[in-house]
Design a protein around this motif. Sequence first.
Motif, mmCIF file in Angstrom:
data_model
loop_
_atom_site.group_PDB
_atom_site.id
_atom_site.type_symbol
_atom_site.label_atom_id
_atom_site.label_comp_id
_atom_site.label_asym_id
_atom_site.label_seq_id
_atom_site.Cartn_x
_atom_site.Cartn_y
_atom_site.Cartn_z
ATOM 1 N N ILE A 66 -68.095 54.230 -0.793
ATOM 2 C CA ILE A 66 -66.706 54.314 -1.237
ATOM 3 C C ILE A 66 -66.574 55.468 -2.211
ATOM 4 C CG2 ILE A 66 -64.814 53.130 -2.407
ATOM 5 C CD1 ILE A 66 -66.102 50.486 -1.631
ATOM 6 N N SER A 67 -65.634 56.366 -1.943
ATOM 7 C CA SER A 67 -65.370 57.474 -2.843
ATOM 8 C C SER A 67 -63.867 57.729 -2.858
ATOM 9 C CB SER A 67 -66.144 58.731 -2.404
ATOM 10 O OG SER A 67 -66.070 59.727 -3.413
ATOM 11 N N GLY A 68 -63.454 58.768 -3.569
ATOM 12 C CA GLY A 68 -62.034 59.088 -3.613
ATOM 13 C C GLY A 68 -61.580 59.538 -4.983
ATOM 14 N N LYS A 75 -60.604 52.700 -6.577
ATOM 15 C CA LYS A 75 -61.974 52.422 -6.127
ATOM 16 C C LYS A 75 -62.523 51.124 -6.732
ATOM 17 C CE LYS A 75 -63.605 56.411 -7.458
ATOM 18 N NZ LYS A 75 -62.333 57.026 -7.921
ATOM 19 N N SER A 76 -62.182 50.853 -7.979
ATOM 20 C CA SER A 76 -62.657 49.616 -8.602
ATOM 21 C C SER A 76 -62.074 48.398 -7.907
ATOM 22 C CB SER A 76 -62.289 49.592 -10.090
ATOM 23 O OG SER A 76 -62.928 50.632 -10.798
ATOM 24 N N ASP A 133 -71.514 49.914 -8.364
ATOM 25 C CA ASP A 133 -70.529 50.886 -8.829
ATOM 26 C C ASP A 133 -71.208 52.054 -9.539
ATOM 27 O OD1 ASP A 133 -68.082 52.068 -9.410
ATOM 28 O OD2 ASP A 133 -67.766 50.900 -11.226
ATOM 29 N N VAL A 164 -70.068 52.617 -4.677
ATOM 30 C CA VAL A 164 -69.046 53.550 -5.154
ATOM 31 C C VAL A 164 -69.735 54.768 -5.761
ATOM 32 C CG1 VAL A 164 -67.149 53.940 -6.766
ATOM 33 C CG2 VAL A 164 -67.363 51.729 -5.604
ATOM 34 N N ASP A 221 -68.663 58.717 -7.131
ATOM 35 C CA ASP A 221 -67.541 59.628 -7.387
ATOM 36 C C ASP A 221 -67.913 60.648 -8.447
ATOM 37 O OD1 ASP A 221 -67.338 58.230 -9.818
ATOM 38 O OD2 ASP A 221 -65.819 56.875 -9.038
ATOM 39 N N LEU A 241 -60.540 56.817 -0.758
ATOM 40 C CA LEU A 241 -59.267 56.344 -1.296
ATOM 41 C C LEU A 241 -58.520 57.505 -1.932
ATOM 42 C CD1 LEU A 241 -60.308 52.968 -2.939
ATOM 43 C CD2 LEU A 241 -59.404 53.370 -0.664
#
Length: 285
Positions: free
Chosen positions: A6-8, A14-15, A30, A57, A59, A88
Amino acid sequence: MEFLLISGMSGAGKSQAMKVMEDMSYYCMDNLPPALLPNFVELCYELRKDIDKVAVVVDIRSGEFFDHLFKGLEELKTRGITYKILFLDAADNVLIKRYKELRRPHPLNPEGSISEGIKEEREMLNEVKKRADYIIDTSNLTLGMLKEEMSNIILKGKKSRNISISVISFGFKHGTLLDGDLIFDVRFIPNPFYIPELREFTGKDQNVKDYVFGWPETNIFISKTIDMLEFLIPHYTREGKTQLILGIGCTGGVHRSVAIANKIAEILTANGHRAAVDHRDNRLK
């Protein structure tokens, strides 16, 4: 094993997405440093009896992001480990609003402009977004809507409805809508402002709606506009556009534009699109 990265954009949710994945029985981590990604996935594979679904996650909080992330992804590929990427996103104005509401600086520009930080982050994340398997624009999503969207694309395998539509009413006398993709001028419809008994109401009130939609040209306009949008939306989606902003303008942004914006958003939603409405200049209650 199912592995999801999950990134964005910062502030895009994202949380919240990680919490949704936990509800889907994924083991979640995370802010994993990208350099540790291959080792983490390998460890999960060794413990596959206990862990069969993993979401991580990653990022810009990781600092030197790209050097390690893409090397890590290439190493996963070399080891034969498959993965999916969820990206996201949200419109710049929505991200700025979220930062201001939380009174937080942007992590890439803590002492300066939020918009400049967002611009820099978009450039940094461009390649990640290109590689993403799923893109969700959270501009108009509640947590419940985000959960439904993620469930559809991850659990049910449905294609993401990755374009969100914002229908915004405004008044030209207060300035045009600067970030609108398509602007419609509805000042050709007779103005309820000049009807004394309607002046203090808005386009949300039934008496004003009855007046606005009592003119044949109003309904013809809406019909033709919806036809055009239904033609354009699939083409915008195909080209990777994730948000479409429609501006509906009248003189003051209180009567005609409000009623018509509500109606267009209602029809788009009924047609299966993700549409939300906002009234920029509607100051009357």
